[in-house]
Design a protein around this motif. Structure first.
Motif, PDB file in Angstrom:
ATOM      1  N   MET A  56       0.849  -1.198   0.000  1.00 63.42           N
ATOM      2  CA  MET A  56       0.000   0.000   0.000  1.00 63.42           C
ATOM      3  C   MET A  56       0.882   1.245   0.000  1.00 63.42           C
ATOM      4  O   MET A  56       1.754   1.407   0.851  1.00 63.42           O
ATOM      5  N   PRO A  57       0.702   2.134  -0.976  1.00 63.45           N
ATOM      6  CA  PRO A  57       1.548   3.338  -1.012  1.00 63.45           C
ATOM      7  C   PRO A  57       1.234   4.263   0.157  1.00 63.45           C
ATOM      8  O   PRO A  57       0.101   4.332   0.634  1.00 63.45           O
ATOM      9  N   LEU A  58       2.263   4.971   0.603  1.00 56.13           N
ATOM     10  CA  LEU A  58       2.077   5.908   1.704  1.00 56.13           C
ATOM     11  C   LEU A  58       1.441   7.193   1.198  1.00 56.13           C
ATOM     12  O   LEU A  58       1.779   7.691   0.124  1.00 56.13           O
ATOM     13  N   THR A  59       0.517   7.728   1.960  1.00 57.86           N
ATOM     14  CA  THR A  59      -0.086   9.028   1.679  1.00 57.86           C
ATOM     15  C   THR A  59       0.131   9.893   2.903  1.00 57.86           C
ATOM     16  O   THR A  59      -0.553   9.759   3.914  1.00 57.86           O
ATOM     17  N   MET A  60       1.108  10.781   2.815  1.00 62.66           N
ATOM     18  CA  MET A  60       1.485  11.594   3.966  1.00 62.66           C
ATOM     19  C   MET A  60       0.337  12.502   4.396  1.00 62.66           C
ATOM     20  O   MET A  60      -0.396  13.050   3.575  1.00 62.66           O
ATOM     21  N   ASN A  61       0.172  12.639   5.702  1.00 58.80           N
ATOM     22  CA  ASN A  61      -0.806  13.565   6.256  1.00 58.80           C
ATOM     23  C   ASN A  61      -0.214  14.970   6.261  1.00 58.80           C
ATOM     24  O   ASN A  61       0.871  15.190   6.815  1.00 58.80           O
ATOM     25  N   ARG A  62      -0.914  15.919   5.653  1.00 57.60           N
ATOM     26  CA  ARG A  62      -0.426  17.300   5.575  1.00 57.60           C
ATOM     27  C   ARG A  62      -1.062  18.202   6.627  1.00 57.60           C
ATOM     28  O   ARG A  62      -0.662  19.355   6.778  1.00 57.60           O
ATOM     29  N   GLU A  63      -2.055  17.697   7.345  1.00 60.79           N
ATOM     30  CA  GLU A  63      -2.759  18.477   8.373  1.00 60.79           C
ATOM     31  C   GLU A  63      -2.781  17.624   9.641  1.00 60.79           C
ATOM     32  O   GLU A  63      -3.662  16.786   9.829  1.00 60.79           O
ATOM     33  N   VAL A  64      -1.816  17.825  10.526  1.00 57.91           N
ATOM     34  CA  VAL A  64      -1.537  16.902  11.626  1.00 57.91           C
ATOM     35  C   VAL A  64      -1.922  17.529  12.958  1.00 57.91           C
ATOM     36  O   VAL A  64      -1.608  18.696  13.215  1.00 57.91           O
ATOM     37  N   PHE A  65      -2.570  16.741  13.817  1.00 56.10           N
ATOM     38  CA  PHE A  65      -2.750  17.210  15.190  1.00 56.10           C
ATOM     39  C   PHE A  65      -1.883  16.393  16.143  1.00 56.10           C
ATOM     40  O   PHE A  65      -1.628  15.216  15.935  1.00 56.10           O
ATOM     41  N   ILE A  66      -1.417  17.079  17.178  1.00 56.72           N
ATOM     42  CA  ILE A  66      -0.558  16.486  18.200  1.00 56.72           C
ATOM     43  C   ILE A  66      -1.385  16.249  19.452  1.00 56.72           C
ATOM     44  O   ILE A  66      -2.069  17.150  19.945  1.00 56.72           O
ATOM     45  N   THR A  67      -1.326  15.029  19.969  1.00 50.89           N
ATOM     46  CA  THR A  67      -1.861  14.714  21.287  1.00 50.89           C
ATOM     47  C   THR A  67      -0.706  14.630  22.265  1.00 50.89           C
ATOM     48  O   THR A  67       0.319  14.001  21.975  1.00 50.89           O
ATOM     49  N   CYS A  68      -0.853  15.241  23.426  1.00 53.20           N
ATOM     50  CA  CYS A  68       0.127  15.098  24.494  1.00 53.20           C
ATOM     51  C   CYS A  68      -0.471  14.237  25.594  1.00 53.20           C
ATOM     52  O   CYS A  68      -1.492  14.603  26.196  1.00 53.20           O
ATOM     53  N   ALA A  69       0.157  13.075  25.841  1.00 51.54           N
ATOM     54  CA  ALA A  69      -0.248  12.181  26.933  1.00 51.54           C
ATOM     55  C   ALA A  69       0.521  12.628  28.172  1.00 51.54           C
ATOM     56  O   ALA A  69       1.711  12.332  28.327  1.00 51.54           O
ATOM     57  N   VAL A  70      -0.168  13.325  29.068  1.00 54.81           N
ATOM     58  CA  VAL A  70       0.490  14.185  30.040  1.00 54.81           C
ATOM     59  C   VAL A  70       1.187  13.425  31.165  1.00 54.81           C
ATOM     60  O   VAL A  70       2.307  13.771  31.552  1.00 54.81           O
ATOM     61  N   THR A  71       0.544  12.381  31.712  1.00 53.22           N
ATOM     62  CA  THR A  71       1.149  11.748  32.894  1.00 53.22           C
ATOM     63  C   THR A  71       0.984  10.242  32.954  1.00 53.22           C
ATOM     64  O   THR A  71       1.823   9.545  33.514  1.00 53.22           O
ATOM     65  N   GLY A  72      -0.084   9.664  32.399  1.00 55.60           N
ATOM     66  CA  GLY A  72      -0.252   8.220  32.400  1.00 55.60           C
ATOM     67  C   GLY A  72      -0.507   7.652  33.787  1.00 55.60           C
ATOM     68  O   GLY A  72      -0.722   8.386  34.760  1.00 55.60           O
ATOM     69  N   SER A  73      -0.467   6.321  33.853  1.00 54.73           N
ATOM     70  CA  SER A  73      -0.689   5.645  35.134  1.00 54.73           C
ATOM     71  C   SER A  73       0.452   4.699  35.481  1.00 54.73           C
ATOM     72  O   SER A  73       0.340   3.906  36.413  1.00 54.73           O
ATOM     73  N   GLY A  74       1.546   4.772  34.753  1.00 54.49           N
ATOM     74  CA  GLY A  74       2.694   3.921  35.042  1.00 54.49           C
ATOM     75  C   GLY A  74       3.470   4.418  36.245  1.00 54.49           C
ATOM     76  O   GLY A  74       3.236   5.519  36.768  1.00 54.49           O
ATOM     77  N   SER A  75       4.426   3.607  36.680  1.00 51.20           N
ATOM     78  CA  SER A  75       5.213   3.932  37.883  1.00 51.20           C
ATOM     79  C   SER A  75       6.395   4.830  37.531  1.00 51.20           C
ATOM     80  O   SER A  75       7.552   4.513  37.799  1.00 51.20           O
ATOM     81  N   THR A  76       6.090   5.973  36.907  1.00 59.31           N
ATOM     82  CA  THR A  76       7.140   6.895  36.468  1.00 59.31           C
ATOM     83  C   THR A  76       7.301   8.084  37.402  1.00 59.31           C
ATOM     84  O   THR A  76       8.212   8.889  37.214  1.00 59.31           O
ATOM     85  N   GLN A  77       6.430   8.202  38.405  1.00 57.90           N
ATOM     86  CA  GLN A  77       6.402   9.424  39.208  1.00 57.90           C
ATOM     87  C   GLN A  77       7.684   9.652  39.991  1.00 57.90           C
ATOM     88  O   GLN A  77       7.998  10.800  40.341  1.00 57.90           O
ATOM     89  N   ASP A  78       8.439   8.593  40.266  1.00 56.36           N
ATOM     90  CA  ASP A  78       9.688   8.751  41.009  1.00 56.36           C
ATOM     91  C   ASP A  78      10.920   8.693  40.097  1.00 56.36           C
ATOM     92  O   ASP A  78      12.045   8.727  40.588  1.00 56.36           O
ATOM     93  N   ARG A  79      10.687   8.631  38.803  1.00 54.76           N
ATOM     94  CA  ARG A  79      11.803   8.573  37.858  1.00 54.76           C
ATOM     95  C   ARG A  79      12.100   9.914  37.216  1.00 54.76           C
ATOM     96  O   ARG A  79      13.137  10.091  36.586  1.00 54.76           O
ATOM     97  N   SER A  80      11.169  10.853  37.356  1.00 52.51           N
ATOM     98  CA  SER A  80      11.387  12.190  36.817  1.00 52.51           C
ATOM     99  C   SER A  80      10.605  13.194  37.634  1.00 52.51           C
ATOM    100  O   SER A  80       9.415  12.976  37.908  1.00 52.51           O
ATOM    101  N   PRO A  81      11.227  14.316  38.005  1.00 53.02           N
ATOM    102  CA  PRO A  81      10.502  15.345  38.750  1.00 53.02           C
ATOM    103  C   PRO A  81       9.473  16.065  37.888  1.00 53.02           C
ATOM    104  O   PRO A  81       8.655  16.831  38.408  1.00 53.02           O
ATOM    105  N   HIS A  82       9.514  15.843  36.570  1.00 51.23           N
ATOM    106  CA  HIS A  82       8.604  16.550  35.669  1.00 51.23           C
ATOM    107  C   HIS A  82       7.284  15.814  35.468  1.00 51.23           C
ATOM    108  O   HIS A  82       6.377  16.359  34.824  1.00 51.23           O
ATOM    109  N   VAL A  83       7.151  14.581  36.001  1.00 53.37           N
ATOM    110  CA  VAL A  83       5.885  13.862  35.893  1.00 53.37           C
ATOM    111  C   VAL A  83       4.897  14.484  36.864  1.00 53.37           C
ATOM    112  O   VAL A  83       5.092  14.417  38.080  1.00 53.37           O
ATOM    113  N   PRO A  84       3.822  15.104  36.372  1.00 53.48           N
ATOM    114  CA  PRO A  84       2.902  15.800  37.279  1.00 53.48           C
ATOM    115  C   PRO A  84       2.052  14.823  38.080  1.00 53.48           C
ATOM    116  O   PRO A  84       1.681  13.755  37.600  1.00 53.48           O
ATOM    117  N   ARG A  85       1.734  15.220  39.314  1.00 48.19           N
ATOM    118  CA  ARG A  85       0.978  14.362  40.229  1.00 48.19           C
ATOM    119  C   ARG A  85      -0.395  14.933  40.558  1.00 48.19           C
ATOM    120  O   ARG A  85      -1.408  14.269  40.380  1.00 48.19           O
TER     121      ARG A  85
END
Length: 304
Positions: A1-30
């Motif tokens: 299947m040939p690629l058809t590039m998207n020319r109008e892109v939206f960005i989603t930011c997954a801000v914090t999640g539920s993984g055990s990352t809160q003690d691995r970076s001070p930037h993970v918001p609580r």
């Protein structure tokens, strides 16, 4: 299947999640305040959508407390920065078995609740989007199963449709897409649907390009999809998703690093993704354009 590039892109930011990352970076918001501030900063950097979990403000452990979701929602909605709000509905399907020779009774950490309880915060906060993890899978740890049965998905999907909240179908493997198409065919979900292709999450779809294109080729042509990969592959999959015709997701839920040895903030990951997208010749679209594209309506939460 040939690629058809998207020319109008939206960005989603997954801000914090539920993984055990809160003690691995001070930037993970609580706290809801920290999560909202990080989401707003990401929106100012170019994210049209923010995907949010909540955490216990003291410990950073994942939470599904509706009061925390309500505070987060109010803070985002009351800010002077517009953004599409996407709340998780994935909590409450965690099953942790005992050791192989005695899997029952289930171990501490199991969190299994009913469909209505999993949807309480969505019904109260009325985000434009909420996630629907469209299948059951072994998930990283030895005895942990992410549990989303067909019956549960039918019940939750129907509630989302009735609430007028668009499901973001999170597909961790091709079978999840197969069932998502069945939910649309059955009238549980409305089409065309919105899909997030989740690459490289153990033990779902690996993040190689052959598997990625198999996932892309199983998305109906009139659906909208985004994609992400974990860790050091996050930015590579920004490029891959755009080339394959999709949108992108970045954020601290999936990756803590900006560069080797440099911890990221959410806005920095969004800013880098935007630079990459624009360098490829595409345009990053904002929240208003995303609402128009997907048929979303921004609403205030239910009155307290």
């Amino acid at each position: 299947m040939p690629l058809t590039m998207n020319r109008e892109v939206f960005i989603t930011c997954a801000v914090t999640g539920s993984g055990s990352t809160q003690d691995r970076s001070p930037h993970v918001p609580r706290s809801p305040k920290q999560i909202a501030e990080s989401a707003i900063a990401a929106a100012k950097a170019g994210a049209a959508v923010v995907h949010c979990h909540v955490r216990d403000p003291e410990t950073g452990a994942p939470s599904r407390d509706p009061k925390l979701y309500r505070e987060l929602t109010d803070r985002v909605r009351d800010s002077d920065t517009d953004v599409v709000l996407n709340l998780t509905a994935g909590m409450g399907g965690d099953m942790i078995f005992g050791p192989p020779e005695s899997p029952l009774p289930l171990s501490n950490g199991t969190d299994m609740i009913g469909a209505s309880e999993r949807m309480v915060h969505v019904a109260e906060c009325l985000p434009e989007i909420c996630t629907l993890d469209c299948g059951t899978m072994n998930f990283a740890e030895a005895d942990y199963v992410m549990t989303n049965t067909p019956g549960m998905l039918t019940a939750m999907g129907g509630m989302m449709t009735d609430l007028g909240v668009m499901p973001e179908i999170e597909a961790f493997d091709t079978g999840h897409l197969w069932y998502a198409k069945q939910l649309v065919a059955d009238g549980v979900l409305k089409g065309p649907a919105l899909v997030q292709l989740c690459m490289g999450v153990p033990w779902g779809a690996p993040d190689d390009l052959n598997t990625f294109m198999a996932m892309v080729n199983n998305v109906p042509s009139d659906w909208t999809f985004s994609a992400f990969a974990l860790g050091r592959h996050q930015m590579a999959y920004v490029a891959a998703a755009v080339l394959a015709g999709g949108n992108v997701r970045v954020g601290l839920e999936d990756n803590l690093m900006l560069d080797r040895g440099v911890l990221a903030e959410n806005w920095q990951l969004v800013e880098r993704a935007q630079t990459l997208i624009e360098t490829m010749g595409a345009r990053v679209i904002g929240p208003g354009e995303v609402r128009a594209k997907l048929g979303l309506t921004k609403r205030a939460p239910v009155a307290a």
